[in-house]
Design a protein around this motif. Structure first.
Motif, PDB file in Angstrom:
ATOM      1  N   LEU A 303       6.595  14.960   5.981  1.00 47.57           N
ATOM      2  CA  LEU A 303       6.260  13.934   5.441  1.00 47.57           C
ATOM      3  C   LEU A 303       7.342  13.041   4.745  1.00 47.57           C
ATOM      4  N   ARG A 304       8.446  13.420   4.568  1.00 47.56           N
ATOM      5  CA  ARG A 304       9.515  12.742   4.114  1.00 47.56           C
ATOM      6  C   ARG A 304       9.501  11.241   4.795  1.00 47.56           C
ATOM      7  N   GLY A 305       9.284  10.251   4.054  1.00 49.55           N
ATOM      8  CA  GLY A 305       9.520   8.831   4.668  1.00 49.55           C
ATOM      9  C   GLY A 305       8.612   8.250   5.460  1.00 49.55           C
ATOM     10  N   ARG A 306       7.105   9.186   5.406  1.00 49.44           N
ATOM     11  CA  ARG A 306       6.095   8.465   6.006  1.00 49.44           C
ATOM     12  C   ARG A 306       4.871   8.280   5.034  1.00 49.44           C
ATOM     13  N   ASP A 307       4.184   7.323   5.343  1.00 50.33           N
ATOM     14  CA  ASP A 307       2.936   7.317   4.228  1.00 50.33           C
ATOM     15  C   ASP A 307       1.845   8.089   4.818  1.00 50.33           C
ATOM     16  N   VAL A 308       0.969   8.732   3.771  1.00 44.91           N
ATOM     17  CA  VAL A 308       0.206   9.826   4.136  1.00 44.91           C
ATOM     18  C   VAL A 308      -1.378   9.153   3.779  1.00 44.91           C
ATOM     19  N   ALA A 309      -2.296   9.586   4.559  1.00 44.95           N
ATOM     20  CA  ALA A 309      -3.615   9.098   4.490  1.00 44.95           C
ATOM     21  C   ALA A 309      -4.279  10.442   4.375  1.00 44.95           C
ATOM     22  N   ILE A 310      -4.981  10.871   3.242  1.00 43.00           N
ATOM     23  CA  ILE A 310      -5.388  12.188   3.124  1.00 43.00           C
ATOM     24  C   ILE A 310      -6.984  11.894   3.150  1.00 43.00           C
ATOM     25  N   ILE A 311      -7.631  12.617   4.150  1.00 45.00           N
ATOM     26  CA  ILE A 311      -8.823  12.822   4.663  1.00 45.00           C
ATOM     27  C   ILE A 311      -9.792  13.838   4.247  1.00 45.00           C
TER      28      ILE A 311
END
Length: 686
Positions: A303-311
């Motif tokens: 996930l380095r360098g990515r935005d993360v949407a926790i659902i």
């Protein structure tokens, strides 16, 4: 053909059954067993002897295809997704008489577990040859995998086992239209996604499992995670070499641009991937509410360098896990936000797969699910919707504000038509000054005109509020109702009122609905449920001073401030009018003799609600004879009404609790002659 004697000997070996149960994840204490096939807090299962063999029976669920009972072969078939032949092989029972006459103990590994007769390593190697992704991987490499592999309940395993044939399971799924339809209808995963990630199905009807191959960077299958496909439970197990850790990721779907949706489970992430969005699924699950699970180390690298949407799922465990992993990702320098996609466990929408299936059931396509995910991500941005253009673009900006009439002409006139939705009106006064009576009269009046009303009583019981409403409508003294002394004419009036008004949309809730005091969080849940169930447009909170504090509140003042902010947010969120009742601070009697001199600083238990509220109404009473008096109302604040200094007068009948407009010709400083029906000598008293 299997050696019948060997099969009977294995069934008669209690240790074999115990080991199989432990391997399935059961917790065993003596003869009591915590069942691995449902959330078992009370050890509902037990091991017992039956017809010369040992069986496991659970009284809390219908494992084993609804039977709730079975022997060691059944345990292995259910927990590992095997057929009977594979279960026999697992227990070292030879086919075609190859081991006829041998005792079960002839093929026991050093740890006491049975292994196939051809030796554990050879059996694993032979089985692995059927997996095209595993042919290039020697057994020695599998043995060198990271240590720490544990079964679902933490029981270690050293025996060698044949893995589920992942390619064959995938072929079985892709060639089975009914299974593909089941995967789509229950989990929102389409054929293309299943084929891309190698999803399969294995097991017998009634005991089928979805399979998910965990692969290395070269595409070789290292292990297989299996998840129950039939029935209501969500049990899973691993088919993996010994020493293989359980903290992995499936699927890894990072090609789409935009945020990566992080899901606590394989099926949920596959549903997101079906909608064309980037997704990662955590195979180790969420842990529990008190001890949420960490993310696998591999997750942070991916996930380095990515935005993360926790659902997360819509339950306590899901919410705790979401907060925990958000903190973990943030600490690692990764932008992560918890998104609200509209999940609602009470409506059958516990996870994103449930939501996707609901949309597909209503005829929506995958593109609508994709838009829902995109919108959830956008709304999770704390700066979302703050530009004037975004505010103008929001439909709520242009939705007309409505007013809920109180049907007290003097009060509605002072408020320019009634109680404004999306706001709070505060009713304040000293004890015994008809605050609750005014609130109940407003609630009953609104409900009689068809407005759905929720009355949340933190002081009186629901029966007491209902009695007051009945007394008002029947014109019968409340004391008669409380003492059960209603007869003759009064009884007829009461019966008529109950029959006439019993169907009005007024819901009354008291402390039987909340166990340890109603907090602002509990209030938010009640309001959301009431708006959804009954369509509430007016909500009365009686009274503010009894809203319980949260453990995180540092002081009573902090609690009051946060409680008042919560009411204002609820009114805006649900487009309702909130009417809150509160008290005055301890004020010298001499000062209270002139209520018109009081200021909003005298109001207690409301924190900043006097500033958050749209209207602040101060009430006090003037008593005449036993039958009539006045309720005085001083609007101390009117945000959306003409700000003129005035004191309203309403006719008050203390015995019944009724509050009415003054009749034409009434002098608000002198009491009218009592009406016959309100005379203390009226017929009907016991």
């Amino acid at each position: 053909m299997r050696d019948r004697q060997q099969i009977d000997d294995v069934r008669a070996d209690k240790g074999q059954l115990i080991r199989a149960l432990e391997d399935a994840g059961a917790e065993i204490r003596g003869s009591a067993v915590k069942c691995p096939w449902h959330e078992d807090r009370n050890a509902s299962g037990g091991v017992h002897e039956h017809d010369g063999g040992w069986r496991y029976t659970c009284h809390g669920c219908g494992w084993n295809g609804g039977e709730g009972s079975g022997d060691v072969f059944d345990v292995l078939q259910v927990s590992r997704g095997l057929d009977f032949k594979a279960a026999c092989e697992h227990l070292g029972i030879a086919d075609d008489g190859a081991k006829r006459g041998a005792t079960p103990g002839a093929n026991v590994a050093a740890n006491g577990r049975h292994v196939p007769a051809s030796s554990g390593r050879k059996a694993v190697s032979e089985r692995a040859e059927s997996d095209s992704n595993a042919r290039a991987e020697p057994v020695e490499k599998r043995e060198s995998l990271p240590a720490g592999g544990r079964n679902r309940r933490g029981k270690g395993s050293d025996s060698k086992r044949a893995m589920i044939d992942a390619p064959r399971a995938c072929e079985s799924l892709l060639s089975d239209p009914a299974a593909l339809a089941h995967l789509w209808n229950t989990r929102g995963i389409d054929l293309a996604t299943a084929e891309r990630f190698g999803v399969g199905i294995t097991g017998e009807p009634g005991r089928r499992f979805w399979t998910f191959p965990i692969r290395d960077g070269e595409g070789r299958t290292l292990a297989v995670k299996a998840h129950r496909a039939d029935g209501q439970d969500s049990k899973s197990f691993w088919s993996a070499p010994d020493g293989f850790g359980r903290d992995h990721i499936f699927p890894v779907h990072l090609e789409p641009s935009g945020p990566v949706f992080l899901c606590p489970g394989e099926l949920k992430a596959l549903a997101v991937a079906t909608a064309g969005r980037a997704a990662l699924g955590i195979t180790s699950g969420e842990g529990n509410a008190k001890n949420p699970a960490d993310l696998p180390d591999e997750t942070l690298r991916l996930l380095r360098g990515r935005d993360v949407a926790i659902i997360p799922d819509d339950d306590d465990t899901g919410r705790a896990w979401g907060e925990h992993v958000r903190a973990q990702l943030t600490e690692a320098g990764i932008t992560a936000r918890i998104v609200d996609a509209g999940l609602d466990k009470s409506a059958g929408l516990k996870d994103i797969g449930d939501l996707a299936c609901r949309m597909y059931d209503t005829g929506e396509g995958v593109e609508v699910v994709a838009v829902t995910l995109d919108d959830a991500w956008a709304r999770s941005d704390p700066w979302h919707g703050t530009s004037v253009g975004e505010i103008w673009a929001h439909p709520r900006t242009w939705t007309p504000v409505t007013r809920i009439p109180t049907w007290l002409m003097a009060l509605d006139d002072a408020l320019d038509g009634g109680l404004r939705t999306r706001g709070v009106t505060l009713v304040a006064g000293k004890t015994g000054q008809a605050k609750t009576q005014l609130a109940v009269n407003v609630a009953v009046n609104a409900a009689l005109k068809g407005t759905p009303v929720g009355y949340l009583s933190l002081e009186l019981g629901a029966d007491e509020v209902a009695q007051l409403a009945a007394a008002i409508r029947a014109d019968v003294p409340r004391s008669w109702l409380a003492l059960g002394g209603v007869h003759n004419e009064a009884a007829g009036k009461l019966r008529c009122a109950i029959e006439r008004d019993g169907a009005i949309p007024l819901t009354i809730l008291d402390d039987e609905r909340w166990a340890e005091g109603l907090t602002r969080d509990g209030l938010a849940e009640l309001v959301a449920a009431g708006v959804k169930r009954f369509g509430w447009k007016l909500i009365v909170v009686d009274y503010m001073g009894l809203l319980a504090s949260l453990e995180s509140d540092k002081s009573d003042y902090t609690s009051d401030v946060l409680n008042s902010a919560a009411l204002r947010k609820l009114a805006r969120k649900h487009d309702v009018a909130m009417l809150a009742v509160t008290a005055l601070r301890k004020t010298p009697s001499a000062k209270y003799e002139k209520p018109e001199a009081l200021t909003i600083d005298e109001i207690s238990g409301a924190g900043r609600l006097v500033y958050d509220a749209q209207n602040v109404l101060l009430t006090w009473t003037k008593r005449g004879d036993d039958d009539a008096g006045l309720v005085k109302v001083r609007p101390m604040k009117r945000r959306f009404a003409a700000d003129r200094e005035e004191i309203l007068s309403l006719r008050w009948h203390p015995r019944t609790g009724a509050i009415l407009d003054l009749e034409p010709g009434d002098d608000d400083e002198h009491e009218p002659k009592p009406r016959a029906s309100r005379n203390r000598k009226a017929k009907g008293a016991a």
